[in-house]
Design an enzyme around this catalytic site. Structure first.
Site, PDB file in Angstrom:
ATOM      1  N   ARG A  34       0.825  -1.212   0.000  1.00 50.72           N
ATOM      2  CA  ARG A  34       0.000   0.000   0.000  1.00 50.72           C
ATOM      3  C   ARG A  34       0.861   1.264   0.000  1.00 50.72           C
ATOM      4  NH1 ARG A  34      -5.024  -1.918   3.836  1.00 50.72           N
ATOM      5  NH2 ARG A  34      -3.375  -2.752   5.147  1.00 50.72           N
ATOM      6  N   LYS A  91     -14.490  -0.760   4.374  1.00 54.25           N
ATOM      7  CA  LYS A  91     -13.449  -0.866   3.357  1.00 54.25           C
ATOM      8  C   LYS A  91     -12.320   0.087   3.718  1.00 54.25           C
ATOM      9  CE  LYS A  91     -15.662  -3.847   0.858  1.00 54.25           C
ATOM     10  NZ  LYS A  91     -16.608  -4.185   1.939  1.00 54.25           N
ATOM     11  N   ASP A  92     -11.122  -0.293   3.329  1.00 52.96           N
ATOM     12  CA  ASP A  92      -9.921   0.404   3.758  1.00 52.96           C
ATOM     13  C   ASP A  92      -9.876   1.846   3.273  1.00 52.96           C
ATOM     14  OD1 ASP A  92      -7.084   1.095   4.110  1.00 52.96           O
ATOM     15  OD2 ASP A  92      -6.889  -1.030   4.554  1.00 52.96           O
ATOM     16  N   ARG A  93      -9.301   2.693   4.104  1.00 53.06           N
ATOM     17  CA  ARG A  93      -9.105   4.086   3.700  1.00 53.06           C
ATOM     18  C   ARG A  93      -7.987   4.215   2.676  1.00 53.06           C
ATOM     19  NH1 ARG A  93      -7.481   9.247   7.608  1.00 53.06           N
ATOM     20  NH2 ARG A  93      -7.223  10.736   5.904  1.00 53.06           N
TER      21      ARG A  93
END
Length: 341
Positions: A34, A91-93
């Site tokens: 990421r 859901k991921d930032r």
């Protein structure tokens, strides 16, 4: 197995060891994870039904924004309470994700949803529906993940990658336990307080995080023991489900028996006070599969100017963690930590 808690203290709290045993030979490579939102793409697989109703379903793409923030923006734009907004899961930032939201308008006029659009959020489409969308009701999450600057033993990594399609241990990811295990430290503080009426009343969200972290920790203890025993892909004598499973602790009787029950009791024995607290926390006993099988798993290597990247594509069912798969492949750096469900 080694006890999962490191009993050395830091600022008066335990340091939590979240490095669960790996099952497919150990992470053979290291990679940056990421580095930018486009390295982690998640699409909800769901098809809410379009029909007359008091709810509006919105399909939204977001980049660098978390689910709770978008839900809050929707509530403010529509002039409704936060609990009138529904969604299938967090859901991921630090990602690019598409997901569904619902907003209960009742008799309120429908706002111009395009006002929500900005650099982080885009409304892709919207239509009416009959009911609120709830957690875990979607079919799956589809992932496209890029691991950058991969270094290490590529041959050993290929050996691991060739096994992934058969399944990985279905661990709860580190995201569930909070930054540096903060949710687990919260549980420790709660169970150490006086009982029955004298315990401090927690905010609902904080209590929910603590309950979820506690039962996830106990499940991971059992799964880790099975991984070390080499039996995580099979059902032991006394298995109550069709395939191998572990306990999600709560009120009621553990349905395992025989060899399986004995193993689970031994794995959770150091956490009896946590079990007692969960039994009074409003949750009932459930079971969770020990094995997580990705659907449509594919991977490819890409040569970049800065190094070699590994790109993975797969889908997972709700309530499972992409990091459970990734950790079998690589030691990951630059992680952010929001639950993916």
């Amino acid at each position: 197995m080694n006890e999962s808690v490191n009993h050395s203290e830091k600022e008066g709290e335990q340091a939590w060891d979240l490095n669960w045993p790996r099952a497919l030979g150990g992470a053979a490579v290291q990679a940056d994870f990421r580095s930018e939102p486009e390295d982690f793409v998640v699409d909800e697989l769901a098809s809410p039904q379009e029909e007359a109703g008091e709810h509006v379903y919105l399909h939204i793409r977001k980049r660098g924004a978390n689910t709770g923030f978008v839900a809050q923006q929707l509530a403010q734009l529509a002039g409704v309470q936060s609990n009138d907004v529904g969604y299938f899961g967090l859901k991921d930032r630090h990602a690019v994700t598409t997901q569904w939201f619902s907003v209960w308008l009742a008799q309120k006029p429908e706002p111009d949803w395009i006002q929500l659009n900005n650099e982080e959020v885009q409304v892709l489409r919207h239509f009416r529906g009959a009911r609120k969308l709830r957690r875990g009701e979607h079919l799956a999450n589809r992932f496209q993940i890029r691991l950058r600057n991969v270094t290490g033993n590529y041959s050993a990594a290929e050996t691991v990658l060739s096994q992934i399609h058969r399944g990985v241990p279905n661990y709860f990811g580190e995201q569930r336990f909070g930054h540096n295990g903060g949710n687990l430290s919260l549980v420790d503080r709660i169970v150490a307080e006086p009982i029955a009426g004298k315990r401090k009343r927690l905010p609902r969200n904080q209590k929910a995080f603590a309950l979820s972290a506690a039962r996830s920790w106990l499940f991971n203890q059992v799964l880790a023991a099975r991984v070390e025993q080499g039996t995580w892909m099979e059902a032991l004598a006394g298995e109550p489900e069709a395939t191998g499973s572990g306990p999600l602790w709560g009120r009621g009787r553990n349905t395992a028996s025989g060899e399986q029950l004995s193993l689970e009791q031994n794995a959770m024995a150091p956490w009896q006070t946590w079990q007692d607290w969960l039994e009074h926390g409003g949750l009932s006993q459930e079971r969770r599969p020990l094995m997580l099988i990705p659907q449509g798993f594919e991977y490819r290597w890409e040569e970049q100017e800065t190094g070699r990247d590994l790109v993975l594509n797969f889908a997972l069912p709700p309530g499972t963690f992409a990091t459970a798969l990734l950790r079998e492949v690589a030691e990951l750096a630059n992680q952010s930590s929001v639950a993916l469900k």
